[in-house]
Write a protein that holds these residues in place. Structure first.
Motif, PDB file in Angstrom:
ATOM      1  N   PHE A  52     -12.041 -16.555  18.962  1.00 25.72           N
ATOM      2  CA  PHE A  52     -11.512 -18.214  19.076  1.00 25.72           C
ATOM      3  C   PHE A  52     -10.646 -18.809  18.400  1.00 25.72           C
ATOM      4  O   PHE A  52     -10.750 -19.160  17.350  1.00 25.72           O
ATOM      5  N   PRO A  53      -9.202 -18.904  18.784  1.00 27.34           N
ATOM      6  CA  PRO A  53      -8.089 -18.958  18.255  1.00 27.34           C
ATOM      7  C   PRO A  53      -8.553 -20.667  18.008  1.00 27.34           C
ATOM      8  O   PRO A  53      -9.044 -21.469  19.370  1.00 27.34           O
ATOM      9  N   LYS A  54      -7.218 -21.738  17.337  1.00 27.66           N
ATOM     10  CA  LYS A  54      -7.618 -22.498  17.478  1.00 27.66           C
ATOM     11  C   LYS A  54      -7.106 -23.612  18.348  1.00 27.66           C
ATOM     12  O   LYS A  54      -7.781 -24.616  18.853  1.00 27.66           O
ATOM     13  N   LEU A  94     -12.682  -4.169  23.898  1.00 27.88           N
ATOM     14  CA  LEU A  94     -11.443  -4.345  23.260  1.00 27.88           C
ATOM     15  C   LEU A  94     -11.649  -6.021  23.874  1.00 27.88           C
ATOM     16  O   LEU A  94     -11.168  -5.864  25.371  1.00 27.88           O
ATOM     17  N   TYR A  95     -12.065  -6.661  23.670  1.00 33.78           N
ATOM     18  CA  TYR A  95     -11.794  -8.307  24.435  1.00 33.78           C
ATOM     19  C   TYR A  95     -10.306  -8.327  24.826  1.00 33.78           C
ATOM     20  O   TYR A  95      -9.859  -8.705  23.537  1.00 33.78           O
ATOM     21  N   ASP A  96     -10.028  -8.875  26.048  1.00 32.04           N
ATOM     22  CA  ASP A  96      -8.315  -8.709  25.610  1.00 32.04           C
ATOM     23  C   ASP A  96      -7.880 -10.285  26.323  1.00 32.04           C
ATOM     24  O   ASP A  96      -7.052 -10.252  26.702  1.00 32.04           O
ATOM     25  N   GLU A  97      -8.492 -11.402  25.241  1.00 30.55           N
ATOM     26  CA  GLU A  97      -8.528 -12.744  25.456  1.00 30.55           C
ATOM     27  C   GLU A  97      -8.686 -13.537  24.190  1.00 30.55           C
ATOM     28  O   GLU A  97      -9.060 -13.242  23.374  1.00 30.55           O
ATOM     29  N   GLY A  98      -7.971 -15.207  23.826  1.00 32.20           N
ATOM     30  CA  GLY A  98      -8.763 -15.977  22.445  1.00 32.20           C
ATOM     31  C   GLY A  98      -8.963 -16.915  23.814  1.00 32.20           C
ATOM     32  O   GLY A  98      -9.035 -17.291  24.025  1.00 32.20           O
ATOM     33  N   ALA A 105      -3.510 -15.864  27.944  1.00 35.13           N
ATOM     34  CA  ALA A 105      -2.878 -14.722  26.192  1.00 35.13           C
ATOM     35  C   ALA A 105      -3.190 -16.451  25.384  1.00 35.13           C
ATOM     36  O   ALA A 105      -1.947 -17.097  24.530  1.00 35.13           O
ATOM     37  N   CYS A 106      -4.661 -16.766  25.639  1.00 36.95           N
ATOM     38  CA  CYS A 106      -4.664 -18.078  24.915  1.00 36.95           C
ATOM     39  C   CYS A 106      -3.234 -19.279  25.700  1.00 36.95           C
ATOM     40  O   CYS A 106      -2.777 -20.078  24.328  1.00 36.95           O
TER      41      CYS A 106
END
Length: 816
Positions: A52-54, A94-98, A105-106
């Motif tokens: 969970f990127p900012k 292997l979850y492939d996204e943010g 790629a988020c």
């Protein structure tokens, strides 16, 4: 030990449910290890880290994740997690996204070249003219998402994401981590009367594939009006061609490059698409053609996160937010079969579901089991549950995901659920599926739009439900598979690894001539054609008076014969001389039925609690079986061994423990100043109580657990059974000082040894977290103190009206 018994007793960790483990906090490895240890201690043998990127949704779902997504510091943490999971014998997805949807790629792809990679659509302007539209991105609210059908986007996505993981943890590929998880990738949707999906080279690709220029007809496709030079029938065929190319571009430019990368790196491609439960999604959503796209997965999947599946829902006037008008109040009884059908035909053993999430904190254990069984009996066998969060502080206490983990009173009781899911899931991957009916998923009629689409969707649901209620398992196929099918000498329809005795056509209006010819040939050569579409009623082999749907249904081959109820669903697999049957009761009431299997031989009941096989009495492959509410049964039949005829002993009632009960609070869970609080209450008063709802004692807002205690005298010692009756919701039983096997869902029955003299009984009961989180003053505190609110909170808040009754209701009885 036979292969089947070993697979049941000791399943591979691939079948262990995992949680979307939300990385929404500082990635401190010591804290991470504690959470891994917690999950592992509760029976979880697989992890699915979910970054969970900012930058994911800063405006609605703020995160504190550091180091940032895909940076060297982030990858070092991922490497440590992999190494630690390997030491514990755990599998790691292997979850492939943010965040989600996968493919951007988020926000990094749009940041590199927005003009080139942005999503595109064609819309009608105020003057009724076509114009190209691109989204206005707001990265302060959510990460910008690209067009995955634009040339070069997926290759860049793989380079930024998958290759970064390969460099950091490639030594674990095919070992500790075997599968990727791509989540809801999508194109810009088609909106009837307003807009259609587009990309920079769509017109060129269309003409290359279809042999004519699509551009003169685009406005008519959006408006649903025929151009002057074409008939309505011609325009519909052009419209179908448009959607066909759209679906191909999604397949070729997103799905297949991901699968190719996985295969080149010793991995399996997995994940799910968006809105697969709605057949109208074949136009509205971003996958184009559900079966075609799912075929590109090694491990096809679905998601069940919005209460798409729920007991009694088929009887409710339930409208999912954003539901298409062709699907208002239409319950889809079959969508897990989209993924399992593809797996069967591809020869795959694994079918994935992302489950629960926005189901509400008040969902009961019995309903959780019902949701799992609903999918298991339709072919799903691997689950990623949602969610276990690194960080549930602040506004996350009111987030729409179920708060699995220590903060939920259920947590200490859940291991039997995980064991049940992995053992049943493992069994439903053994041998080969024994499915006799292929049902046409009429995507072309859905692409046609209008009344044809509405009819196709309604008939799709109806025929599926009729077959399921009759005990007839089936797979879905599509028009292109029918064209490619081989008609065998024994009058079967061979599609991929499957061979079907019967072909069911719910609708067939816009089938290609090649598909129609194949259906005719199949029937002429002795195949069973279930022509619910009445497409061929004039043919000699069909008869002119084809009758009702129920009349046609009489020709459908059964998986097994089930008499006494239409609420039992069944699936079957075959391993040599052994047949595996899984049956699930989809009624929330007890059901008694007679089951007649196709085989005659020794029948054994597989116990997920113990991993043991127990003989069951039968006669000529037939037996009577009583299912508990939301109950299930897993049988193995060995055709090489004789049947057992000795019936099980009948239990008789010995006593009911009506009086003498005391109640004492054990632990309370509540919303604190900025996080959940779990408070032990050893000094809580012990008070006499009648069995029933404990809210008059503890109050409406109490979530947690409590002790019920009682004792009784017996004149003799004997082996018997303890039945707790109704429990809201989980129970742990200590009988004569010995803890009995833990149960998460009902029926709450236990083998006990009653001793001569005084016998003591202590029952720990836990309710749900809903009582603590649902009150309006709690919700208001969270809203006011920790904005912003999640975009899903509206749906989630509706579930705050779920039943909040709590405690031990009984009757508690001793049987012998």
């Amino acid at each position: 030990m036979s292969t089947i018994k070993k697979a049941f007793k000791s399943p591979s960790n691939l079948f262990s449910p995992s949680f979307f483990w939300l990385w929404n906090d500082k990635l401190d490895f010591e804290a991470i290890k504690r959470q891994i240890d917690d999950m592992h201690a509760h029976g979880i043998r697989a992890l699915c880290p979910h970054p969970f990127p900012k930058a994911f949704r800063p405006g609605t779902m703020p995160s504190e994740m550091e180091p940032d997504y895909l940076t060297p510091g982030y990858m070092k943490v991922v490497e440590k997690v992999m190494n630690y999971a390997k030491s514990l014998g755990m599998h790691v997805w292997l979850y492939d996204e943010g965040g989600w949807p996968s493919g951007g790629a988020c926000g990094k792809i749009i940041a590199m070249d927005e003009k080139r990679f942005a999503q595109r659509s064609l819309v009608l302007d105020d003057k009724g003219e076509l114009t190209e539209r691109r989204p206005v991105y707001h990265p302060e609210i959510s990460a910008p998402y690209p067009s995955v059908i634009e040339p070069g986007v997926t290759e860049l996505f793989i380079k930024l994401t998958h290759e970064a993981y390969r460099k950091a943890i490639g030594n674990h590929f095919g070992k500790t981590t075997l599968m990727t998880f791509t989540d809801e990738p999508n194109m810009e949707g088609f909106v009837e009367g307003k807009s259609l999906t587009w990309c920079s080279d769509f017109a060129e690709e269309f003409e290359k594939r279809k042999g004519y220029d699509i551009r003169p007809y685009l406005k008519a496709i959006i408006q649903g009006k025929k151009p002057n030079d074409k008939s309505a029938k011609d325009l519909t065929r052009i419209r179908i061609d448009y959607f066909d190319v759209r679906a191909d571009l999604f397949l070729e430019r997103y799905m297949l490059p991901l699968r190719d990368w996985c295969h080149a790196n010793g991995m399996l491609s997995s994940g799910h698409l968006n809105g697969e439960n709605q057949p109208s999604g074949n136009t509205r959503f971003g996958y184009g053609h559900i079966l075609r796209s799912l075929r590109a997965f090694d491990v096809p999947g679905i998601d069940v996160i919005w209460r798409q599946l729920y007991p009694g829902k088929e009887k409710l006037k339930y409208v999912q937010e954003g539901a298409h008008d062709t699907e208002v109040n239409n319950f889809n009884p079959c969508f897990p079969k989209y993924a399992s059908s593809v797996a069967h035909q591809n020869g795959g053993k694994y079918v994935l579901s992302e489950s629960l999430a926005v189901y509400g904190n008040g969902i009961s254990p019995d309903i959780i089991k019902w949701v799992m069984d609903y999918q298991l009996v339709r072919g799903v066998n691997i689950f990623v549950l949602s969610a276990y969060s690194m960080n549930v502080r602040g506004g996350r206490m009111g987030s729409p995901g179920i708060h699995f983990g220590p903060q939920h009173p259920y947590w200490e009781f859940m291991q039997p659920l995980f064991t049940y899911m992995e053992r049943v899931g493992s069994m439903l991957a053994q041998g080969k599926p024994d499915v006799k009916i292929a049902v046409l998923y009429d995507v072309r009629s859905i692409w046609a739009g209008g009344k044809d689409a509405q009819t196709a969707i309604q008939r799709h649901h109806r025929i599926a439900e009729l077959l399921l209620k009759r005990g007839c398992d089936f797979d879905f196929i599509d028009d292109e598979q029918l064209v490619q099918a081989v008609i065998t000498k024994d009058h079967h329809l061979k599609i991929g690894k499957m061979s079907y005795e019967a072909l069911a056509l719910p609708t067939f209006k816009w089938a290609t001539p090649q598909a129609s010819n194949k259906a005719i040939r199949f029937a002429e050569q002795g195949g069973i054609l279930l022509d619910f579409a009445r497409a061929f009623h004039g043919y000699e082999w069909g008869g002119r008076d084809i009758g009702s749907d129920h009349k046609i249904l009489e020709k459908a081959p059964h998986t097994c014969l089930i008499e006494g109820s239409s609420s039992i669903r069944v699936t079957k697999r075959v391993e040599g001389p052994q047949a595996i049957y899984f049956l699930a009761n989809e009624a929330m009431r007890p059901v008694k039925v007679r089951i007649t299997f196709q085989e005659k031989g020794a029948i054994q009941l597989c116990s997920p609690d113990t991993g043991d096989f127990e003989p069951v009495a039968s006669k000529n492959g037939s037996l009577e079986w009583a299912f508990a509410p939301a109950g299930s049964a897993l049988f193995v039949i060995n055709g090489d061994e004789p049947e057992t005829s000795a019936p099980a002993p009948t239990l008789r009632h010995i006593r009911t423990l009506k009086s003498g009960w005391t109640l004492q609070m054990r632990r309370k869970h509540y919303v604190g100043k900025d996080c959940f609080v779990m408070e032990e209450t050893p000094d809580a008063p012990i008070q006499p109580v009648k069995l029933g709802d404990w809210r008059p004692v503890f109050g409406n807002v109490f979530s947690g657990s409590a002790f019920y205690r009682n004792s009784f005298r017996s004149k003799e010692a004997y082996d018997g059974w303890l039945d707790l009756g109704k429990v809201h919701h989980c129970a742990k039983v200590i009988f004569n000082g010995k803890q009995l096997p833990l149960k998460f869902f009902g029926p709450h029955t236990y083998r006990v040894h009653v001793k001569k003299g005084v016998n003591t009984l202590e029952i720990i009961v836990a309710n749900s977290l809903l009582n603590a989180t649902a009150p309006e003053h709690v919700q208001k505190y969270i809203r006011d103190t920790f904005p912003p609110e999640s975009p899903y909170i509206g749906r989630f808040r509706a579930f705050n009206h779920d039943d909040q009754s709590s405690g031990l209701f009984g009757p508690v009885v001793i049987l012998r």
